[in-house]
Design an enzyme around this catalytic site. Structure first.
Site, mmCIF file in Angstrom:
data_model
loop_
_atom_site.group_PDB
_atom_site.id
_atom_site.type_symbol
_atom_site.label_atom_id
_atom_site.label_comp_id
_atom_site.label_asym_id
_atom_site.label_seq_id
_atom_site.Cartn_x
_atom_site.Cartn_y
_atom_site.Cartn_z
ATOM 1 N N LYS A 2 0.878 -1.231 -0.070
ATOM 2 C CA LYS A 2 0.111 0.050 0.021
ATOM 3 C C LYS A 2 1.007 1.410 -0.127
ATOM 4 C CE LYS A 2 -1.842 2.900 2.365
ATOM 5 N NZ LYS A 2 -1.451 4.453 2.148
ATOM 6 N N GLU B 189 8.439 -0.046 12.056
ATOM 7 C CA GLU B 189 9.476 0.899 11.678
ATOM 8 C C GLU B 189 9.051 2.140 11.957
ATOM 9 O OE1 GLU B 189 12.488 0.112 11.834
ATOM 10 O OE2 GLU B 189 12.265 -1.967 11.335
ATOM 11 N N CYS C 154 13.549 9.393 9.265
ATOM 12 C CA CYS C 154 13.063 8.944 10.281
ATOM 13 C C CYS C 154 14.199 9.051 11.170
ATOM 14 C CB CYS C 154 12.453 7.507 10.108
ATOM 15 S SG CYS C 154 13.771 6.253 9.378
ATOM 16 N N GLU D 104 8.951 14.322 17.256
ATOM 17 C CA GLU D 104 9.775 14.411 15.988
ATOM 18 C C GLU D 104 9.178 15.803 15.121
ATOM 19 O OE1 GLU D 104 8.426 11.182 13.535
ATOM 20 O OE2 GLU D 104 10.626 10.733 12.919
HETATM 21 P P1 NAD Z 1 1.969 7.819 8.526
HETATM 22 O O1 NAD Z 1 2.156 7.033 9.923
HETATM 23 O O2 NAD Z 1 1.015 9.075 8.497
HETATM 24 O O3 NAD Z 1 1.549 7.286 7.163
HETATM 25 C C1 NAD Z 1 2.338 5.886 6.892
HETATM 26 C C2 NAD Z 1 1.730 4.976 6.075
HETATM 27 O O4 NAD Z 1 0.620 4.463 6.996
HETATM 28 C C3 NAD Z 1 0.921 5.594 4.818
HETATM 29 O O5 NAD Z 1 1.048 4.778 3.737
HETATM 30 C C4 NAD Z 1 -0.538 5.939 5.323
HETATM 31 O O6 NAD Z 1 -1.483 5.908 4.382
HETATM 32 C C5 NAD Z 1 -0.832 4.717 6.021
HETATM 33 N N1 NAD Z 1 -1.893 4.695 7.071
HETATM 34 C C6 NAD Z 1 -2.355 5.851 7.748
HETATM 35 N N2 NAD Z 1 -3.381 5.527 8.471
HETATM 36 C C7 NAD Z 1 -3.551 4.171 8.505
HETATM 37 C C8 NAD Z 1 -4.177 3.502 9.245
HETATM 38 N N3 NAD Z 1 -5.133 3.733 10.058
HETATM 39 N N4 NAD Z 1 -4.110 2.003 8.874
HETATM 40 C C9 NAD Z 1 -3.184 1.470 8.162
HETATM 41 N N5 NAD Z 1 -2.364 2.318 7.356
HETATM 42 C C10 NAD Z 1 -2.432 3.855 7.679
HETATM 43 O O7 NAD Z 1 3.297 8.230 8.397
HETATM 44 P P2 NAD Z 1 4.010 9.360 7.461
HETATM 45 O O8 NAD Z 1 3.837 10.683 7.714
HETATM 46 O O9 NAD Z 1 3.776 8.845 5.902
HETATM 47 O O10 NAD Z 1 5.538 9.140 7.693
HETATM 48 C C11 NAD Z 1 6.470 9.618 8.501
HETATM 49 C C12 NAD Z 1 6.615 8.872 9.678
HETATM 50 O O11 NAD Z 1 7.241 7.599 9.199
HETATM 51 C C13 NAD Z 1 7.671 9.496 10.759
HETATM 52 O O12 NAD Z 1 7.246 9.497 11.862
HETATM 53 C C14 NAD Z 1 9.009 8.859 10.222
HETATM 54 O O13 NAD Z 1 9.973 8.763 11.272
HETATM 55 C C15 NAD Z 1 8.206 7.406 9.998
HETATM 56 N N6 NAD Z 1 9.444 6.618 9.091
HETATM 57 C C16 NAD Z 1 10.164 5.872 10.029
HETATM 58 C C17 NAD Z 1 11.160 5.085 9.257
HETATM 59 C C18 NAD Z 1 12.018 3.741 9.927
HETATM 60 O O14 NAD Z 1 12.344 3.143 9.160
HETATM 61 N N7 NAD Z 1 11.892 3.642 11.096
HETATM 62 C C19 NAD Z 1 11.303 5.328 7.908
HETATM 63 C C20 NAD Z 1 10.545 6.182 7.429
HETATM 64 C C21 NAD Z 1 9.738 7.047 7.973
#
Ligand code: NAD
Length: 489
Positions: free
Chosen positions: A183, A258, A292, A388
């Protein structure tokens, strides 16, 4: 529908399910914006629950028909390596697509394509090295343990490194024999379709890789709640990770999560300050700080605080923003919303009494550009040091002795990455042993090794991506005990 014929100029994108391109059942589309100039660049078919059902069913059929497990593991490896070659052959066009879709500079987009390529090659090479065990049980009993794929593996990907993170999860999942449903993020989903195009071109079996784009609250939630999903890999924010884990707990589905970070780099008194500044430039201002594992807290000796802040602000002044394709120093942030979120944190930083040494505002141009920002003299208890921000905002925090530096670095709900800059081996190793984080960098930040396990402590998540350790998320052990009949007559 046929596969899209080119990458960077494609302005209509379908979903890839069961080895075919199709429109979403709703007929709805998502408009994709170029964050560098706010223009409309493409429409993507918008998956809903019905499309998630189709994608999971296609993956389940692939599992039931044993299309990935009845072939030689080396053949799965060949597919991943061929996909990697496909990405490499389309490297420049793919980087243009990614840069327009995400706002990152072309240089950074090339790095991301290269990292995705490396992940696929690495796990292609690993596919035929995932081995079981013979277990001596004594007497006439023979035991062996086999690593068995879970089946349907769901991957939910964030927008900051869409292609790289999708490839990072897909590689070990497929190498171990799982069928995958990805997704993609709704803000910049385009580059992930390249994985579907590559899979299509190199003969990955139908249903082994499915790519859909939909809203998180709809398609994402449907995927994590789906009764036929056997394993989940989620990368994103803590709040969404918690929702995903609740859905997984409901059905007892193993998950790797993650999540975010607020990573600290400790500067020792004997550190090479040129190196500190150059590493920090990329570690907090690269990808506009939407990383991240960004170095968002720089913990510095009291007596070097002002000098380090001066050097950082001087370096920040050299960085020019541009549309990603013009490839200056700073790309755009992903969206207006993200820009506003960063502005709100800057206001909180000023209100907390931290000194705004540079930046703190948008660049005066179209697109979502934010200035490289340094807060000096930051209190580690303050909101800007604890939450963050996910933008180009650095907190410089002074310390008086090494134990205090350690206490500051570890005082965080997160534990994704930490670092030490310095040459005193005793201090470096003392700190490396005690820092609470999944990876420690010394005199460097982001060593980009596919071989090294990556993941968080504390609220940064659990499970490991990258390296051989990632395979553990995609296999379950089945033990077989055979009691031999008596001696043949
Ligand atoms: P997010 O949690 O808003 O979204 C991530 C994904 O989850 C998107 O594809 C979104 O559509 C989906 N999503 C949203 N609500 C959902 C639900 N209820 N059920 C299932 N899926 C859902 O995060 P973001 O804003 O896209 O990304 C930023 C965050 O990601 C930051 O906190 C960053 O630190 C983290 N991140 C972590 C890593 C790692 O490897 N640890 C890498 C990249 C980003």
């Amino acid at each position: 529908m046929n596969a899209p014929s080119s990458l960077s100029s494609q302005d209509k994108w379908s979903q890839y399910i069961g080895g075919a391109w199709s429109e979403a059942t709703s007929g709805e589309h998502l408009a994709i914006e170029d964050p560098g100039n706010e223009s409309h660049i493409a429409d993507v078919t918008l998956a809903n629950r019905a499309d998630i059902d189709s994608a999971v069913q296609a993956a389940k059929d692939c599992v039931t028909d044993r299309l990935l497990v009845d072939i030689k593991p080396a053949e799965r490896g060949r597919m991943l390596c061929a996909m990697s070659d496909w990405l490499e052959a389309n490297r420049d066009e793919l980087a243009v697509l990614l840069s327009r879709d995400s706002g990152k500079t072309l240089t950074e987009a090339h790095w991301e394509v290269d990292n995705a390529t490396t992940f696929l090659t690495y796990y292609g090479g690993l596919a035929d090295k995932i081995e079981g065990r013979y277990i001596p049980l004594g007497g006439s009993v023979t035991g062996y343990a086999i690593p068995v794929p879970y089946g349907v593996s769901a991957h939910i990907v964030p927008w900051n490194y869409p292609l790289e993170i999708a490839a990072r999860g897909l590689g070990p999942a497929l190498a171990a024999g799982n069928a995958v449903v990805i997704k993609s993020p709704e803000l910049d989903p385009l580059s992930i379709f390249a994985l579907a195009m590559a899979a299509d071109d190199v003969g990955v079996p139908p249903g082994a890789i499915n790519v859909v784009c939909g809203y998180g609250h709809d398609a994402g939630a449907a995927l994590t709640q789906h009764p036929d999903v056997n394993q989940i890999t989620f990368t994103g924010s803590v709040a969404t990770g918690q929702a995903v884990l609740r859905a997984a707990a409901e059905r007892i589905v193993p998950s790797a999560v993650e999540l975010g970070g607020k990573s600290a780099g400790i500067v020792l008194a004997d550190a090479d300050l040129d190196l500190v500044v150059e590493q920090t430039r990329w570690a907090i201002w690269g990808n506009s700080g939407q990383i991240c594992s960004a170095l968002s807290r720089l913990v510095v000796p009291d007596h070097l605080h002002d000098e380090i802040v001066d050097r950082l602000t001087t370096r920040a002044a050299t960085l020019q923003p541009s549309h990603g394709l013009e490839d200056a120093d700073l790309g755009a942030m992903i969206s207006r919303l993200q820009l506003e979120k960063v502005e709100s944190y800057v206001r909180q930083g000023v209100d907390s009494g931290a000194q705004l040494a540079c930046g703190g505002e948008r660049f005066d141009r179209s697109g979502h550009f934010f200035q490289p920002t340094v807060f000096a003299g930051v209190n580690n208890q303050s909101t800007i040091a604890q939450e963050e921000i996910f933008g180009p905002v650095l907190c410089v925090i002074p310390y008086s002795d090494i134990p205090q530096a350690l206490q500051i670095a570890n005082h965080s709900q997160y534990g994704l990455v930490a670092g030490v800059f310095g040459n005193d081996l005793q201090e470096v190793t003392w700190l490396a042993d005690r820092l609470d984080a999944g990876q420690i960098f010394v005199n460097d930040w982001f060593v980009p090794a596919a071989e090294a396990p990556f993941g968080g402590f504390k609220k940064s998540g659990f499970g490991r991506e990258k390296g051989q350790a990632a395979v553990d998320s995609y296999i379950q052990w089945k033990n077989v005990a055979i009691t031999r009949p008596g001696r043949p007559t």
